[in-house]
Motif scaffolding. Structure first.
Motif, short mmCIF file in Angstrom:
data_model
loop_
_atom_site.label_atom_id
_atom_site.label_comp_id
_atom_site.label_asym_id
_atom_site.label_seq_id
_atom_site.Cartn_x
_atom_site.Cartn_y
_atom_site.Cartn_z
N MET A 185 -34.43 15.69 23.06
CA MET A 185 -33.41 16.72 23.28
C MET A 185 -34.03 17.95 23.94
O MET A 185 -33.43 18.56 24.83
CB MET A 185 -32.76 17.10 21.94
N ILE A 186 -35.24 18.33 23.52
CA ILE A 186 -35.95 19.44 24.16
C ILE A 186 -36.22 19.12 25.62
O ILE A 186 -36.09 19.98 26.50
CB ILE A 186 -37.26 19.74 23.41
N PHE A 187 -36.58 17.88 25.89
CA PHE A 187 -36.81 17.41 27.26
C PHE A 187 -35.56 17.62 28.12
O PHE A 187 -35.64 18.11 29.26
CB PHE A 187 -37.20 15.92 27.19
N LEU A 188 -34.40 17.27 27.62
CA LEU A 188 -33.16 17.39 28.38
C LEU A 188 -32.81 18.86 28.66
O LEU A 188 -32.46 19.22 29.80
CB LEU A 188 -32.01 16.72 27.62
N VAL A 189 -32.92 19.69 27.66
CA VAL A 189 -32.55 21.10 27.82
C VAL A 189 -33.52 21.82 28.76
O VAL A 189 -33.09 22.54 29.67
CB VAL A 189 -32.51 21.80 26.44
N THR A 190 -34.80 21.63 28.57
CA THR A 190 -35.77 22.33 29.43
C THR A 190 -35.76 21.77 30.84
O THR A 190 -36.09 22.48 31.79
CB THR A 190 -37.20 22.22 28.85
#
Length: 450
Positions: free
Chosen positions: A431-436
């Motif tokens: 999820m952090i990958f998608l947002v950043t």
């Protein structure tokens, strides 16, 4: 407020059921690279095997540097003084949401100083926050705390140890004829880079509390850690010590060599100007650790305690070096980078370099190694499209750090210290990958249009 369970659940479920451990991931990526090389290039099976085998020892010197980095950073983070500081920081949060955010911010700030420090400090602060919260009756989900620490790592290539920007800022680098020297004041020390790093880290700090699970699903820190037995043996001060033991426990001896290293670093900066290399970072960590250690013997004990974090890296990095050899020797890396460069315009070249770097990072988790592969292609494209070289340098750096969130290699030292398995945190880091990814893409589009 938190994210709906239906949004996060698919990522955590897939990670828990299907994400292999880091060594298995490296083996799978090796086989996948071999298949892609045979399908996308004109190499033969024998040629691919030769390229892979020739690549295995190609990063041994870097592996040694990497090992010293992690050993010395781990030792520094576990000195008495740093542990006391981390414990104080761990006592700051007054609720679970603040705990997740604090861990992300602390790890991200340390990552900007040096990527290795970010990993080690991130794991250490996650443990201390979990322990202090448990003592005060604040229930926090330990896997999410550790994922928050790894989330802070997503901005490491925007800080002082950034491989690609430091490479092109060094006199005599391999692409100097094509792009000249680009000082770090035009890459990592720009306002745009600083603002983007701040936005990305703030987004991680906001996102992590939103991913907290329901009360019934919380996994707290292992109760055995609450007693926190010292990981450092207490140095004996027995008057019957032998001369050798007295020498081993003589703090001025370790401090003197630490001061000598600091003097060398200061002299090097005086002679060559302020610049950071992996060697300088390593000697800085070693010097600080020696100065803070109780004695030479104590420092050796601190180094020995880092063995679990370093051993798997020593095992796996030659295999990633083999993947690097396979991708460069067969031309597969060039095929990937050429494709992205060929479809880019002046406005989107940074984006193309970013996504290309993100993809290649899955196969080659090394910022310096990636730039060596992609730099020549994107510098040539920048020259043709008249794009500022700093844009592609930063784009490759951003892509490299971005997909670390789904590339398990750099979780090894973090998880070794935290005492968790990869699949327990990977659903959150996806999820952090998608947002950043959205944040970095927007930032590069802004640079390209500017």
């Amino acid at each position: 407020m938190k994210l709906p369970k239906w949004l996060l659940s698919p990522f955590t479920t897939l990670a828990e059921r299907y994400y292999p451990e880091p060594f298995v991931f490296a083996v799978v990526m090796t086989l996948l690279t071999l298949v892609c090389a045979l399908l996308a290039t004109d190499t033969t099976p024998a040629g691919a095997l030769q390229a892979w085998g020739d690549g295995l020892p190609s990063l041994l010197s870097f592996t040694a540097q990497l090992s010293i980095t992690l050993l010395s950073a781990h030792a520094l983070a576990h000195t008495d003084q740093v542990q006391r500081l981390l414990k104080k920081i761990g006592g700051i949060p007054r609720n679970a949401s603040a705990a997740y955010s604090l861990v992300a911010l602390t790890a991200g700030t340390a990552s900007l100083i040096a990527w290795s420090l970010g990993l080690v400090v991130g794991a250490a602060i996650a443990r201390h926050v979990a322990i202090e919260c448990s003592k005060r009756g604040i229930r926090v989900h330990y896997p999410l705390l550790v994922a928050s620490a790894y989330g802070g790592f997503v901005i490491w290539h925007m800080g002082y140890s950034a491989s690609a920007p430091l490479f092109v800022a060094t006199e005599g680098h391999s692409l100097q004829a094509e792009m000249g020297i680009i000082p770090i004041t035009e890459t990592i020390f720009t306002l745009n880079n600083a603002v983007l790093a701040g936005i990305a880290l703030a987004a991680v700090a906001i996102l992590c509390p939103l991913m907290r699970p329901d009360e019934k699903d919380i996994i707290e820190v292992d109760r055995a850690l609450l007693d926190e037995p010292s990981n450092n043996e207490v140095t004996s001060q027995d008057v019957c010590q032998t001369p050798a033991q007295k020498l081993e426990n003589l703090r001025p001896l370790s401090a003197s060599i630490g001061l000598a290293l600091l003097a060398y670093i200061a002299y090097s900066f005086h002679q060559k100007g302020f610049y950071l290399t992996l060697d300088i970072v390593n000697w800085s960590f070693v010097a600080a650790g020696l100065l803070l250690a109780r004695s030479p013997r104590h420092y050796v004990q601190l180094i020995e305690g880092a063995g679990g974090a370093v051993g798997p890296i020593i095992l796996m990095y030659p295999f990633y070096a083999g993947i690097l050899g396979l991708m460069t020797g067969t031309g597969l890396a060039g095929v990937i980078s050429d494709f992205f460069a060929s479809v880019a315009s002046a406005e989107t070249l940074g984006m193309a370099a970013f996504f290309s770097a993100g993809l290649i990072n899955l196969f080659i988790p090394s910022g310096g190694g990636q730039w060596a592969v992609q730099g020549p292609i994107f510098v040539e494209a920048a020259n043709l499209l008249q794009v500022d070289h700093s844009v592609v340098v930063l784009a490759v750096a951003y892509g490299d750090q971005w997909t670390n969130m789904i590339q398990p290699f750099w979780t090894i030292p973090l998880l070794a210290i935290a005492g968790l398995k990869l699949r327990q945190i990977m659903g959150y880091t996806v999820m952090i990958f998608l947002v950043t990814g959205v944040i970095f893409s927007a930032g590069l589009l802004s640079l390209g249009s500017g």
